[in-house]
Structure formats: structure tokens, C-alpha cells
Design a protein around this motif. Structure first.
Motif, mmCIF file in Angstrom:
data_model
loop_
_atom_site.group_PDB
_atom_site.id
_atom_site.type_symbol
_atom_site.label_atom_id
_atom_site.label_comp_id
_atom_site.label_asym_id
_atom_site.label_seq_id
_atom_site.Cartn_x
_atom_site.Cartn_y
_atom_site.Cartn_z
ATOM 1 N N THR A 218 0.797 -1.094 -0.036
ATOM 2 C CA THR A 218 -0.038 -0.088 0.055
ATOM 3 C C THR A 218 0.672 1.135 0.225
ATOM 4 O OG1 THR A 218 -0.179 0.155 2.572
ATOM 5 C CG2 THR A 218 -1.959 -1.097 1.274
ATOM 6 N N VAL B 27 5.093 10.571 -5.306
ATOM 7 C CA VAL B 27 4.755 9.629 -6.032
ATOM 8 C C VAL B 27 5.009 8.160 -5.313
ATOM 9 C CG1 VAL B 27 4.861 10.622 -8.269
ATOM 10 C CG2 VAL B 27 6.898 9.407 -7.169
ATOM 11 N N ALA B 28 4.447 7.112 -5.663
ATOM 12 C CA ALA B 28 4.488 5.890 -5.318
ATOM 13 C C ALA B 28 5.871 5.347 -5.991
ATOM 14 C CB ALA B 28 3.469 4.807 -5.480
ATOM 15 N N LEU C 86 -4.318 1.182 -4.528
ATOM 16 C CA LEU C 86 -3.076 1.967 -4.928
ATOM 17 C C LEU C 86 -3.852 3.474 -4.953
ATOM 18 C CD1 LEU C 86 -1.965 -0.210 -7.651
ATOM 19 C CD2 LEU C 86 -1.045 0.005 -5.573
ATOM 20 N N PRO C 87 -2.574 4.453 -5.073
ATOM 21 C CA PRO C 87 -3.133 5.957 -5.307
ATOM 22 C C PRO C 87 -3.478 5.950 -6.823
ATOM 23 C CG PRO C 87 -0.676 5.764 -5.241
ATOM 24 C CD PRO C 87 -1.184 4.222 -4.916
ATOM 25 N N LEU D 212 0.800 7.557 -8.782
ATOM 26 C CA LEU D 212 1.575 6.369 -8.980
ATOM 27 C C LEU D 212 2.761 6.268 -9.569
ATOM 28 C CD1 LEU D 212 0.974 3.169 -8.428
ATOM 29 C CD2 LEU D 212 -0.215 3.181 -10.360
ATOM 30 N N PHE D 213 2.707 6.987 -10.465
ATOM 31 C CA PHE D 213 4.135 6.916 -11.436
ATOM 32 C C PHE D 213 4.711 8.320 -11.554
ATOM 33 C CE2 PHE D 213 2.523 2.715 -12.820
ATOM 34 C CZ PHE D 213 3.553 2.020 -12.229
ATOM 35 N N LEU E 151 1.394 -3.979 -14.570
ATOM 36 C CA LEU E 151 0.612 -3.780 -13.440
ATOM 37 C C LEU E 151 -0.523 -5.048 -13.625
ATOM 38 C CD1 LEU E 151 -0.502 0.030 -13.819
ATOM 39 C CD2 LEU E 151 1.048 -1.261 -12.198
#
Length: 218
Positions: free
Chosen positions: A149, A157-158, A176-177, A182-183, A195
Motif C-alpha cells: 500500500t 509518487v509511489a 493504490l494511489p 502512482l508513477f 500492472l
């Protein structure tokens, strides 16, 4: 078998030091509170090792630097020792391979940085929060994630991945955000990064970690 340091007592508080090792098993008995280790920098080198059941605090220095070998972190929390974000929590170099299992990384500029293209990260059931970038692989490498998570909001960003980073993200899309978190803004995943979310029908297998044999660490 690796040399083992058994952290079975409470109230451990190592401050401002460094520890360098090639083969180590740091463990803490789960029936007692997890000890806090503050401003104590670990340098892992060489072969293989395990760090488990600990809380690490850092700020000006990285908490863990992995210069090669294969290392597992299990139930480890890494956090800032101050109210503001610390520097990078874990840095991988020299072809290092690291696995996170049920870990928490929070309050840092970057939770994990792959600093060379031949490094590998495998993470499962781990969480990342209050970070500028949870995982940074701007020189490539392999990143495999399952059921992780990310609590981030733009401009954080993740994942910040170079175009030649390979790997896979498995888990729930709801965990997920969304959007740019995310990216990064306007950035799609790298061509070699898949993904595999629950709404795409591919969420049944474990991360393809090279670190599957628990007896190697015990």
C-alpha cells in the motif's frame, strides 16, 4: 549459517553509530516490544542476512545501505527521528537483492532507492507513507511488489522508475494511489513493468523473489 545477533531484550536504543557486516541475522523476540534503534546506520555487504522485528529511526543518514548480497527485512519499521521527512531510508548498490516482508517505511524523501541497474527489490504486504517517492529506480533494476500500500498524494509518487526498469505490481487497484500519484504526472509505467491488479484477473501468485528459502536466514 549467518552469525546471529538475538535482540531479545527490551529498551534497546542504539544511537549514532554504524554497523558493517557481510552475514548477519538480527532478530527480536515477537513477544516483547520491538526495540527502537535511532540514528544507527547499517551497512550490509557480501552474502546473505536477515533483519526482523525492529523499529529504526534516522534523519541525516540513510538507515540501511546494502552493498551487494541478498538481504531480507521482516516486520521492520523505518521512520524519521524528527517531525519532518528524513533522507532515503534504504539504498541498494552493487547488485544487491532485498526483500521486504510486512515492513513499514514512513517519513522520508525516498523509502527505497535502487542506485545501480543490477539491483532487485521484492516487497510483499508492506506499506509506504509520507514519502516523496516510495520506490526510486531511476537507473533501472527489477522491482516486484505484491499487496503493498502507498499513502501518497501528488506531487509525491509511489514509484519513480526509469524506462528500463522491469518487474510487476500485483495487488488491489483500490489500495493504490490514483492518477499522477502512482508513477508521476503524465508518466506511464515502463514497458517492462506490468500492472497485474485484481481487476485484471492476475492476482494469484507470489512475487518471484530469489529469497524464498527461510532456512538460508536461520
Amino acid at each position: 549459517h549467518p552469525f546471529q545477533v538475538d535482540l531479545s531484550t527490551t529498551a534497546l536504543n542504539f544511537r549514532r553509530g554504524t554497523f558493517m557486516t557481510q552475514t548477519t541475522h538480527f532478530s527480536h523476540m515477537s513477544h516483547t516490544p520491538s526495540p527502537h534503534i535511532s540514528e544507527f546506520q547499517f551497512f550490509f555487504e557480501g552474502r546473505i542476512g536477515l533483519l526482523e522485528n525492529l523499529t529504526l529511526q534516522h534523519f541525516y543518514e540513510c538507515s540501511i545501505v546494502v552493498n551487494g548480497g541478498r538481504w531480507r527485512l521482516r516486520r521492520v519499521r523505518i521512520e524519521s527521528s524528527r517531525p519532518s521527512r528524513a533522507c532515503a531510508a534504504i539504498v541498494l548498490r552493487g547488485g544487491a537483492s532485498v526483500e521486504l516482508d510486512a515492513c513499514e517505511l514512513t517519513g522520508c524523501s525516498c523509502a527505497l532507492q535502487l542506485a545501480s541497474p543490477n539491483c532487485s527489490l521484492y516487497a510483499s504486504d508492506s506499506s509506504f507513507a509520507n514519502v516523496r517517492a516510495a520506490i526510486a529506480a531511476e537507473k533501472g533494476g527489477r522491482v516486484e511488489l505484491e499487496r503493498c500500500t502507498f499513502q501518497v498524494q501528488p506531487p509525491d509518487v509511489a514509484m519513480r522508475l526509469s524506462s528500463d526498469t522491469v518487474g510487476r505490481l500485483r495487488g488491489s487497484a483500490a489500495a493504490l494511489p490514483g492518477g499522477d500519484a502512482l508513477f508521476g504526472r503524465g508518466r506511464p509505467p515502463p514497458p517492462g513493468f506490468v500492472l497485474a491488479l485484481d481487476d485484471s484477473g492476475d492476482n494469484g501468485s507470489q512475487p518471484t523473489s530469489e529469497l524464498n528459502a527461510d532456512d538460508e536466514y536461520q
